[in-house]
Design a protein around this motif. Structure first.
Motif, PDB file in Angstrom:
ATOM      1  N   VAL A 249      13.962  24.555 -15.339  1.00  0.00           N
ATOM      2  CA  VAL A 249      14.627  24.332 -14.051  1.00  0.00           C
ATOM      3  C   VAL A 249      13.891  25.105 -12.952  1.00  0.00           C
ATOM      4  N   ILE A 250      13.490  26.310 -13.257  1.00  0.00           N
ATOM      5  CA  ILE A 250      12.733  27.109 -12.290  1.00  0.00           C
ATOM      6  C   ILE A 250      11.453  26.381 -11.894  1.00  0.00           C
ATOM      7  N   ARG A 251      10.736  25.851 -12.880  1.00  0.00           N
ATOM      8  CA  ARG A 251       9.479  25.155 -12.586  1.00  0.00           C
ATOM      9  C   ARG A 251       9.720  23.926 -11.718  1.00  0.00           C
ATOM     10  N   TRP A 252      10.766  23.160 -12.028  1.00  0.00           N
ATOM     11  CA  TRP A 252      11.059  21.974 -11.225  1.00  0.00           C
ATOM     12  C   TRP A 252      11.410  22.356  -9.798  1.00  0.00           C
ATOM     13  N   ARG A 253      12.179  23.402  -9.629  1.00  0.00           N
ATOM     14  CA  ARG A 253      12.577  23.809  -8.278  1.00  0.00           C
ATOM     15  C   ARG A 253      11.386  24.345  -7.484  1.00  0.00           C
ATOM     16  N   LEU A 254      10.451  24.970  -8.180  1.00  0.00           N
ATOM     17  CA  LEU A 254       9.261  25.485  -7.496  1.00  0.00           C
ATOM     18  C   LEU A 254       8.332  24.364  -7.026  1.00  0.00           C
ATOM     19  N   SER A 255       8.532  23.158  -7.524  1.00  0.00           N
ATOM     20  CA  SER A 255       7.695  22.037  -7.113  1.00  0.00           C
ATOM     21  C   SER A 255       8.251  21.327  -5.885  1.00  0.00           C
ATOM     22  N   GLY A 256       9.390  21.776  -5.387  1.00  0.00           N
ATOM     23  CA  GLY A 256      10.033  21.124  -4.255  1.00  0.00           C
ATOM     24  C   GLY A 256       9.754  21.788  -2.926  1.00  0.00           C
ATOM     25  N   SER A 257      10.398  21.279  -1.892  1.00  0.00           N
ATOM     26  CA  SER A 257      10.163  21.773  -0.533  1.00  0.00           C
ATOM     27  C   SER A 257      10.725  23.169  -0.298  1.00  0.00           C
ATOM     28  N   GLU A 258      11.649  23.606  -1.169  1.00  0.00           N
ATOM     29  CA  GLU A 258      12.249  24.931  -1.016  1.00  0.00           C
ATOM     30  C   GLU A 258      11.547  25.970  -1.890  1.00  0.00           C
ATOM     31  N   ARG A 259      10.281  25.712  -2.202  1.00  0.00           N
ATOM     32  CA  ARG A 259       9.576  26.556  -3.168  1.00  0.00           C
ATOM     33  C   ARG A 259       9.479  28.013  -2.729  1.00  0.00           C
ATOM     34  N   VAL A 260       9.219  28.269  -1.456  1.00  0.00           N
ATOM     35  CA  VAL A 260       9.067  29.653  -1.001  1.00  0.00           C
ATOM     36  C   VAL A 260      10.393  30.391  -1.087  1.00  0.00           C
ATOM     37  N   ALA A 261      11.480  29.731  -0.705  1.00  0.00           N
ATOM     38  CA  ALA A 261      12.797  30.348  -0.820  1.00  0.00           C
ATOM     39  C   ALA A 261      13.125  30.637  -2.281  1.00  0.00           C
ATOM     40  N   GLN A 262      12.743  29.715  -3.164  1.00  0.00           N
ATOM     41  CA  GLN A 262      12.965  29.919  -4.592  1.00  0.00           C
ATOM     42  C   GLN A 262      12.149  31.099  -5.106  1.00  0.00           C
ATOM     43  N   LEU A 263      10.905  31.199  -4.687  1.00  0.00           N
ATOM     44  CA  LEU A 263      10.072  32.338  -5.095  1.00  0.00           C
ATOM     45  C   LEU A 263      10.656  33.648  -4.591  1.00  0.00           C
ATOM     46  N   ASN A 264      11.202  33.639  -3.382  1.00  0.00           N
ATOM     47  CA  ASN A 264      11.829  34.850  -2.849  1.00  0.00           C
ATOM     48  C   ASN A 264      13.018  35.281  -3.703  1.00  0.00           C
TER      49      ASN A 264
END
Length: 253
Positions: free
Chosen positions: A103-118
Protein backbone atom coordinates in the motif's frame (compact mmCIF):
# COMPACT_ATOMS: atom_id res chain seq x y z
CA UNK A 1 -23.65 -8.52 -15.01
CA UNK A 2 -22.55 -10.56 -12.01
CA UNK A 3 -21.61 -8.46 -8.94
CA UNK A 4 -18.01 -8.72 -7.85
CA UNK A 5 -17.84 -11.28 -5.10
CA UNK A 6 -20.95 -13.18 -6.30
CA UNK A 7 -20.74 -16.84 -7.28
CA UNK A 8 -22.32 -18.37 -10.37
CA UNK A 9 -25.79 -19.86 -9.81
CA UNK A 10 -25.81 -23.18 -7.99
CA UNK A 11 -25.44 -26.13 -10.29
CA UNK A 12 -24.11 -24.12 -13.25
CA UNK A 13 -21.14 -25.47 -15.15
CA UNK A 14 -17.80 -23.76 -14.59
CA UNK A 15 -16.52 -21.50 -17.31
CA UNK A 16 -13.54 -22.67 -19.40
CA UNK A 17 -11.39 -20.20 -17.46
CA UNK A 18 -12.47 -21.78 -14.17
CA UNK A 19 -12.43 -25.43 -15.15
CA UNK A 20 -9.40 -27.28 -13.84
CA UNK A 21 -7.97 -24.15 -12.18
CA UNK A 22 -6.45 -24.70 -8.76
CA UNK A 23 -4.51 -21.45 -8.28
CA UNK A 24 -4.09 -18.18 -10.18
CA UNK A 25 -0.99 -17.78 -12.28
CA UNK A 26 1.40 -15.60 -10.22
CA UNK A 27 2.32 -13.28 -13.10
CA UNK A 28 -1.31 -12.59 -14.00
CA UNK A 29 -2.28 -12.24 -10.35
CA UNK A 30 0.50 -9.74 -9.64
CA UNK A 31 -0.21 -7.72 -12.78
CA UNK A 32 -3.90 -7.30 -11.99
CA UNK A 33 -3.25 -6.62 -8.30
CA UNK A 34 -0.73 -3.91 -9.15
CA UNK A 35 -3.10 -2.23 -11.59
CA UNK A 36 -6.19 -2.24 -9.39
CA UNK A 37 -4.28 -1.46 -6.18
CA UNK A 38 -2.53 1.49 -7.81
CA UNK A 39 -5.79 2.85 -9.23
CA UNK A 40 -7.38 2.74 -5.78
CA UNK A 41 -4.35 4.26 -4.04
CA UNK A 42 -4.15 7.09 -6.57
CA UNK A 43 -7.86 7.89 -6.40
CA UNK A 44 -8.61 6.78 -9.96
CA UNK A 45 -11.06 4.42 -8.27
CA UNK A 46 -12.27 6.65 -5.40
CA UNK A 47 -13.92 5.54 -2.19
CA UNK A 48 -17.44 4.36 -2.86
CA UNK A 49 -16.70 2.99 -6.33
CA UNK A 50 -18.38 -0.36 -6.90
CA UNK A 51 -16.74 -2.94 -9.15
CA UNK A 52 -17.85 -6.33 -10.39
CA UNK A 53 -16.00 -9.53 -11.06
CA UNK A 54 -17.28 -9.49 -14.61
CA UNK A 55 -15.97 -5.98 -15.25
CA UNK A 56 -12.52 -6.74 -13.83
CA UNK A 57 -12.40 -10.05 -15.67
CA UNK A 58 -13.21 -8.35 -18.95
CA UNK A 59 -10.80 -5.44 -18.44
CA UNK A 60 -7.92 -7.66 -17.32
CA UNK A 61 -8.43 -10.62 -19.62
CA UNK A 62 -7.79 -13.13 -16.85
CA UNK A 63 -9.80 -15.89 -15.22
CA UNK A 64 -12.44 -15.37 -12.54
CA UNK A 65 -10.15 -17.28 -10.15
CA UNK A 66 -7.40 -14.68 -10.58
CA UNK A 67 -9.86 -11.83 -10.01
CA UNK A 68 -11.18 -13.44 -6.82
CA UNK A 69 -7.64 -13.80 -5.46
CA UNK A 70 -6.90 -10.14 -6.24
CA UNK A 71 -10.07 -9.07 -4.42
CA UNK A 72 -9.18 -11.27 -1.45
CA UNK A 73 -5.78 -9.58 -1.13
CA UNK A 74 -7.26 -6.09 -1.45
CA UNK A 75 -9.80 -6.99 1.24
CA UNK A 76 -6.96 -8.09 3.54
CA UNK A 77 -5.42 -4.63 3.04
CA UNK A 78 -8.70 -2.94 3.97
CA UNK A 79 -8.95 -1.29 0.56
CA UNK A 80 -12.19 -2.92 -0.57
CA UNK A 81 -15.22 -4.66 0.89
CA UNK A 82 -16.98 -7.46 -0.98
CA UNK A 83 -20.70 -8.03 -0.41
CA UNK A 84 -23.03 -10.40 -2.19
CA UNK A 85 -25.57 -8.66 -4.47
CA UNK A 86 -23.65 -5.41 -4.07
CA UNK A 87 -20.21 -6.06 -5.49
CA UNK A 88 -16.84 -4.88 -4.33
CA UNK A 89 -16.83 -1.38 -2.86
CA UNK A 90 -13.68 0.73 -2.59
CA UNK A 91 -13.23 1.84 1.03
CA UNK A 92 -11.88 5.19 2.31
CA UNK A 93 -8.23 5.56 3.31
CA UNK A 94 -9.23 5.42 6.98
CA UNK A 95 -10.01 1.72 6.52
CA UNK A 96 -6.76 0.82 4.73
CA UNK A 97 -3.79 -0.93 6.27
CA UNK A 98 -1.62 2.07 5.49
CA UNK A 99 1.48 0.38 6.92
CA UNK A 100 1.33 -2.48 4.44
CA UNK A 101 4.50 -2.10 2.31
CA UNK A 102 2.53 -2.69 -0.89
CA UNK A 103 0.00 0.00 0.00
CA UNK A 104 2.87 2.35 0.80
CA UNK A 105 4.43 1.69 -2.61
CA UNK A 106 1.15 2.31 -4.43
CA UNK A 107 0.56 5.56 -2.57
CA UNK A 108 4.09 6.74 -3.32
CA UNK A 109 3.34 6.39 -7.03
CA UNK A 110 0.53 8.95 -6.86
CA UNK A 111 0.27 12.72 -6.88
CA UNK A 112 0.45 12.90 -3.07
CA UNK A 113 3.84 11.19 -3.00
CA UNK A 114 5.71 13.98 -1.20
CA UNK A 115 3.06 14.25 1.51
CA UNK A 116 3.21 10.47 1.89
CA UNK A 117 7.00 10.55 2.20
CA UNK A 118 6.70 13.25 4.85
CA UNK A 119 4.29 11.16 6.91
CA UNK A 120 6.51 8.11 6.63
CA UNK A 121 9.59 10.12 7.59
CA UNK A 122 7.76 11.43 10.65
CA UNK A 123 7.09 7.82 11.62
CA UNK A 124 10.74 6.90 11.06
CA UNK A 125 11.70 9.77 13.34
CA UNK A 126 9.61 8.20 16.09
CA UNK A 127 10.97 4.68 15.56
CA UNK A 128 14.60 4.61 14.46
CA UNK A 129 16.18 6.65 17.28
CA UNK A 130 14.48 4.31 19.77
CA UNK A 131 15.70 1.28 17.83
CA UNK A 132 19.24 2.65 17.90
CA UNK A 133 19.05 3.27 21.64
CA UNK A 134 17.89 -0.29 22.27
CA UNK A 135 20.53 -1.69 19.92
CA UNK A 136 23.27 0.03 21.92
CA UNK A 137 22.19 -2.08 24.90
CA UNK A 138 21.34 -5.31 23.11
CA UNK A 139 23.24 -5.74 19.86
CA UNK A 140 26.21 -8.08 19.68
CA UNK A 141 29.62 -6.74 18.62
CA UNK A 142 29.25 -8.74 15.39
CA UNK A 143 26.04 -6.93 14.50
CA UNK A 144 27.51 -3.55 15.44
CA UNK A 145 30.51 -4.21 13.21
CA UNK A 146 28.22 -5.22 10.36
CA UNK A 147 26.36 -1.93 10.76
CA UNK A 148 29.67 -0.08 10.71
CA UNK A 149 30.72 -1.88 7.52
CA UNK A 150 27.45 -0.98 5.82
CA UNK A 151 27.86 2.66 6.90
CA UNK A 152 31.35 2.68 5.39
CA UNK A 153 29.96 1.24 2.16
CA UNK A 154 27.50 4.13 2.05
CA UNK A 155 30.35 6.62 2.43
CA UNK A 156 32.43 4.95 -0.28
CA UNK A 157 29.56 4.80 -2.77
CA UNK A 158 28.27 8.26 -1.91
CA UNK A 159 31.67 9.89 -2.29
CA UNK A 160 31.85 8.34 -5.76
CA UNK A 161 28.62 10.11 -6.71
CA UNK A 162 26.50 6.97 -6.63
CA UNK A 163 24.03 8.02 -3.95
CA UNK A 164 21.10 7.58 -6.32
CA UNK A 165 22.20 4.19 -7.67
CA UNK A 166 21.01 0.69 -6.76
CA UNK A 167 24.14 -0.44 -4.84
CA UNK A 168 23.82 2.58 -2.53
CA UNK A 169 20.11 1.92 -2.05
CA UNK A 170 20.78 -1.75 -1.29
CA UNK A 171 23.37 -0.85 1.36
CA UNK A 172 21.06 1.79 2.86
CA UNK A 173 18.15 -0.67 3.07
CA UNK A 174 20.39 -3.31 4.65
CA UNK A 175 21.68 -0.80 7.22
CA UNK A 176 18.24 0.33 8.38
CA UNK A 177 16.75 -3.18 8.38
CA UNK A 178 19.65 -4.41 10.50
CA UNK A 179 19.31 -1.42 12.84
CA UNK A 180 15.65 -2.26 13.51
CA UNK A 181 16.51 -5.94 14.04
CA UNK A 182 19.41 -5.02 16.34
CA UNK A 183 16.95 -3.34 18.70
CA UNK A 184 15.97 -6.80 19.94
CA UNK A 185 12.32 -5.74 19.67
CA UNK A 186 10.47 -7.97 17.23
CA UNK A 187 7.77 -5.35 16.65
CA UNK A 188 10.33 -2.78 15.55
CA UNK A 189 12.12 -5.39 13.46
CA UNK A 190 8.87 -6.24 11.67
CA UNK A 191 8.68 -2.68 10.31
CA UNK A 192 11.69 -3.14 8.05
CA UNK A 193 9.42 -3.47 5.00
CA UNK A 194 8.02 -0.01 5.64
CA UNK A 195 11.47 1.57 5.82
CA UNK A 196 12.50 -0.34 2.70
CA UNK A 197 9.59 1.12 0.73
CA UNK A 198 10.36 4.62 2.01
CA UNK A 199 14.01 4.41 0.96
CA UNK A 200 13.19 2.79 -2.39
CA UNK A 201 10.37 5.24 -3.05
CA UNK A 202 12.61 8.21 -2.37
CA UNK A 203 15.15 6.89 -4.88
CA UNK A 204 12.52 5.97 -7.49
CA UNK A 205 11.06 9.48 -7.29
CA UNK A 206 14.47 11.03 -7.94
CA UNK A 207 14.69 12.57 -4.47
CA UNK A 208 17.92 10.82 -3.47
CA UNK A 209 20.97 12.97 -4.29
CA UNK A 210 23.81 11.46 -6.28
CA UNK A 211 26.19 13.16 -3.85
CA UNK A 212 24.73 12.85 -0.34
CA UNK A 213 25.83 15.42 2.21
CA UNK A 214 28.90 14.27 4.20
CA UNK A 215 26.90 14.63 7.42
CA UNK A 216 24.76 11.72 6.25
CA UNK A 217 27.81 9.43 6.22
CA UNK A 218 28.93 10.80 9.58
CA UNK A 219 25.53 10.09 11.12
CA UNK A 220 25.30 6.54 9.78
CA UNK A 221 28.81 5.73 11.00
CA UNK A 222 28.05 7.49 14.27
CA UNK A 223 25.04 5.25 14.89
CA UNK A 224 27.07 2.10 14.29
CA UNK A 225 30.05 3.24 16.36
CA UNK A 226 27.83 4.29 19.26
CA UNK A 227 26.14 0.87 19.21
CA UNK A 228 29.56 -0.78 19.19
CA UNK A 229 30.61 1.46 22.11
CA UNK A 230 27.40 0.69 24.04
CA UNK A 231 26.49 4.40 24.11
CA UNK A 232 22.66 4.63 23.89
CA UNK A 233 22.48 8.44 24.06
CA UNK A 234 24.90 8.88 21.15
CA UNK A 235 23.23 6.09 19.13
CA UNK A 236 19.82 7.73 19.56
CA UNK A 237 21.12 11.18 18.65
CA UNK A 238 22.96 10.01 15.52
CA UNK A 239 19.92 8.02 14.37
CA UNK A 240 17.74 11.09 14.83
CA UNK A 241 20.26 13.02 12.75
CA UNK A 242 19.98 10.49 9.92
CA UNK A 243 16.20 10.91 9.67
CA UNK A 244 16.16 14.66 10.33
CA UNK A 245 18.39 15.22 7.33
CA UNK A 246 15.88 13.44 5.09
CA UNK A 247 13.01 15.38 6.66
CA UNK A 248 14.81 18.64 5.98
CA UNK A 249 15.33 17.68 2.33
CA UNK A 250 11.63 16.90 1.94
CA UNK A 251 10.61 20.19 3.55
CA UNK A 252 12.54 22.03 0.81
CA UNK A 253 10.58 20.36 -2.03
Amino acid sequence: MTPLGSDAPSGSAPSPAQAGTTAPAPVLHNSVLERVGTEIAQGILPAGSVLTLARLEEESGVSRTVIREVVRILESMGMVESRRRVGVTVLPVSAWNVLDPQVIRWRLSGSERVAQLNRLTEMRLALEPTAARLAAARATPEVANELLELARQLRTLGEKGEGNQQPYLDADIAFHALLLAASGNDMLASLHGIVTEVLAGRTDLGLSPADPAPVSFDNHEGVAQAILDRDPDAAENYARGVVMEVWQELSEI
